[in-house]
Motif scaffolding. Sequence first.
Motif, PDB file in Angstrom:
ATOM      1  N   MET A  76      32.100 -28.800  -2.075  1.00  0.00           N
ATOM      2  CA  MET A  76      32.105 -28.942  -3.536  1.00  0.00           C
ATOM      3  C   MET A  76      30.982 -28.106  -4.133  1.00  0.00           C
ATOM      4  N   PRO A  77      31.236 -27.424  -5.228  1.00  0.00           N
ATOM      5  CA  PRO A  77      30.188 -26.600  -5.833  1.00  0.00           C
ATOM      6  C   PRO A  77      28.978 -27.429  -6.249  1.00  0.00           C
ATOM      7  N   ALA A  78      27.822 -26.777  -6.275  1.00  0.00           N
ATOM      8  CA  ALA A  78      26.609 -27.444  -6.744  1.00  0.00           C
ATOM      9  C   ALA A  78      26.738 -27.759  -8.222  1.00  0.00           C
ATOM     10  N   ASP A  79      25.851 -28.667  -8.686  1.00  0.00           N
ATOM     11  CA  ASP A  79      25.929 -29.095 -10.084  1.00  0.00           C
ATOM     12  C   ASP A  79      25.873 -27.915 -11.046  1.00  0.00           C
ATOM     13  N   ARG A  80      24.984 -26.935 -10.759  1.00  0.00           N
ATOM     14  CA  ARG A  80      24.850 -25.803 -11.652  1.00  0.00           C
ATOM     15  C   ARG A  80      26.140 -24.991 -11.692  1.00  0.00           C
ATOM     16  N   SER A  81      26.758 -24.805 -10.525  1.00  0.00           N
ATOM     17  CA  SER A  81      28.023 -24.082 -10.477  1.00  0.00           C
ATOM     18  C   SER A  81      29.115 -24.857 -11.193  1.00  0.00           C
ATOM     19  N   LEU A  82      29.102 -26.174 -11.053  1.00  0.00           N
ATOM     20  CA  LEU A  82      30.087 -27.007 -11.750  1.00  0.00           C
ATOM     21  C   LEU A  82      29.935 -26.888 -13.257  1.00  0.00           C
ATOM     22  N   GLU A  83      28.706 -26.837 -13.723  1.00  0.00           N
ATOM     23  CA  GLU A  83      28.478 -26.710 -15.163  1.00  0.00           C
ATOM     24  C   GLU A  83      29.028 -25.384 -15.685  1.00  0.00           C
ATOM     25  N   ARG A  84      28.834 -24.306 -14.937  1.00  0.00           N
ATOM     26  CA  ARG A  84      29.364 -23.014 -15.373  1.00  0.00           C
ATOM     27  C   ARG A  84      30.888 -23.005 -15.330  1.00  0.00           C
ATOM     28  N   LEU A  85      31.472 -23.655 -14.310  1.00  0.00           N
ATOM     29  CA  LEU A  85      32.930 -23.755 -14.255  1.00  0.00           C
ATOM     30  C   LEU A  85      33.451 -24.559 -15.440  1.00  0.00           C
ATOM     31  N   ALA A  86      32.755 -25.654 -15.752  1.00  0.00           N
ATOM     32  CA  ALA A  86      33.156 -26.458 -16.912  1.00  0.00           C
ATOM     33  C   ALA A  86      33.049 -25.634 -18.190  1.00  0.00           C
ATOM     34  N   ASN A  87      31.960 -24.884 -18.326  1.00  0.00           N
ATOM     35  CA  ASN A  87      31.799 -24.032 -19.510  1.00  0.00           C
ATOM     36  C   ASN A  87      32.944 -23.034 -19.645  1.00  0.00           C
ATOM     37  N   ALA A  88      33.447 -22.565 -18.513  1.00  0.00           N
ATOM     38  CA  ALA A  88      34.498 -21.557 -18.524  1.00  0.00           C
ATOM     39  C   ALA A  88      35.832 -22.095 -19.025  1.00  0.00           C
ATOM     40  N   THR A  89      35.901 -23.399 -19.282  1.00  0.00           N
ATOM     41  CA  THR A  89      37.119 -24.000 -19.830  1.00  0.00           C
ATOM     42  C   THR A  89      36.970 -24.378 -21.295  1.00  0.00           C
ATOM     43  N   LEU A  90      35.863 -24.008 -21.937  1.00  0.00           N
ATOM     44  CA  LEU A  90      35.555 -24.503 -23.281  1.00  0.00           C
ATOM     45  C   LEU A  90      35.721 -23.424 -24.346  1.00  0.00           C
ATOM     46  N   LEU A  91      36.473 -23.777 -25.385  1.00  0.00           N
ATOM     47  CA  LEU A  91      36.614 -22.967 -26.595  1.00  0.00           C
ATOM     48  C   LEU A  91      35.970 -23.764 -27.714  1.00  0.00           C
ATOM     49  N   VAL A  92      34.801 -23.331 -28.177  1.00  0.00           N
ATOM     50  CA  VAL A  92      33.969 -24.180 -29.025  1.00  0.00           C
ATOM     51  C   VAL A  92      33.878 -23.631 -30.447  1.00  0.00           C
TER      52      VAL A  92
END
Length: 485
Positions: A1-17
């Motif tokens: 599983m990706p590290a927390d920092r990598s998870l945050e960037r992956l989550a960001n990559a799904t956001l249209l803000v």
Amino acid sequence: MPADRSLERLANATLLVPFEAYTPPRWLLDGLADGFAGVCVFHNNIEDAEQITSVNARIREASDTPLVSLDEEGGDVTRIGQRAGSEYPGNAALGAIDDPALTRSVHRSLAAELHALGFNLDLAPSVDVNTAADNPVIGTRSFGADAGLVARHAAAAVTGLQEGGVAACAKHFPGHGATRQDSHEVLPVIDADPDLLAERELLPFRAAIDAGVRSVLTAHIELPGLGVRGPATLAPEIVTGLLRDGLGFDGMIISDALDMRGVSGDIGVPEASVRALASGCDLLCLGRFAYADQVAAVREAIVAAVRTGRLGAERLEEAAARTDAARAWVAGHSARPGPGEAGIGLDGARRAVRVVGELGPLRAPFVVEVDAPAGMAVGEVPWGLSPWFPRTVRLEAETADVAALLAEAAGYDLVVVVRDAHRYPATRTLVDRLCRARPDCVVVEMGLPVWRPDSRAHISTYGAARVNGQSAAELLGSAETAPAR
């Protein structure tokens, strides 16, 4: 599983803000540098062309080809025309003309303007088949009530936008046209079985996909006839099963705004975001008012869902890969497209106008505009004939003083302007009274011409964009020249 920092960037990559004002705040620029997929611009971010072009340049500088998007359908739903009305006819007008070549050219010209302003993703066209005449959220945003007509114009609009260098987005999957409620406020229910859905709602989406549409936006509607409960946006059976597997769409799937009550009213935006990703959405449109703290809460909910196993890490990686692919497409189309056709919007609006009855010459029009509430998708955009006729009053149907109005209009040609009169009983009552008292009255309908009173003449514009108003004013013999936008 990706590290927390990598998870945050992956989550960001799904956001249209969204963002708050006329300048991009620091939290947004930092978020773009940290992987936000992109931004969604609303009318509160647009002051004028020079300002939004500068803002979009700053947004692009903050990241590697972010998605810079807006809801620009032309017609009634416009962001770049929010102050004065759109210079492009909307879908209902284009459907009334039924010339796909014109629809393609109009959307290519619109895309050229958007591209010049710095946008690369348009959350349009609406390809809903508007079979419910009293639909409060689609109406003139649809090309019409016939699935075949909507399908051919869906393909034309997608082609035109993408020829203009802007990624198109077919919406609202699997079709919002048969609803009688607004998903901004509630969760509408569509009573359609799989066969009807395939014959009606899905036909335009198939056409858009065949035309190469880069993205599809989901609808917050419920379809019990498919055995699915809850919003379509949150249903894997619809997003992944029907759109991805059934229709074979392999592009980016975007959620409709997740702050709408039809999807998050009972669960909140962070939880709706997690469920939308799990259903198969790739890009989360958070809505208009999800700023720094709310965006952080959404990201934290996504990361926590992966950590607890509610959301698979591979699903998050897949979503991020699809938004990256969309960004790569717009990067490949970053060269400035050719200019649009000058005046094509007004030409189209003129072709859409329909007149029933004897219009005849009008020497001194007195114009009465009967106000109608703007839907959430439309917002407060100017409409009507006042830019062309100095003797114009606007009033509420419920409080109109008919006797005083008739006295004021005495000696003038009476023109009454309405918008979707079929949806408002008080409007119809007022118009009927005016037409009985003034048989020479001319009625202009700037919504869908579902209802027609007994008037001397009835003009249908199939939309309330600025160019629709101008086309009606020309027929009425306006001697006034409205200032250009």
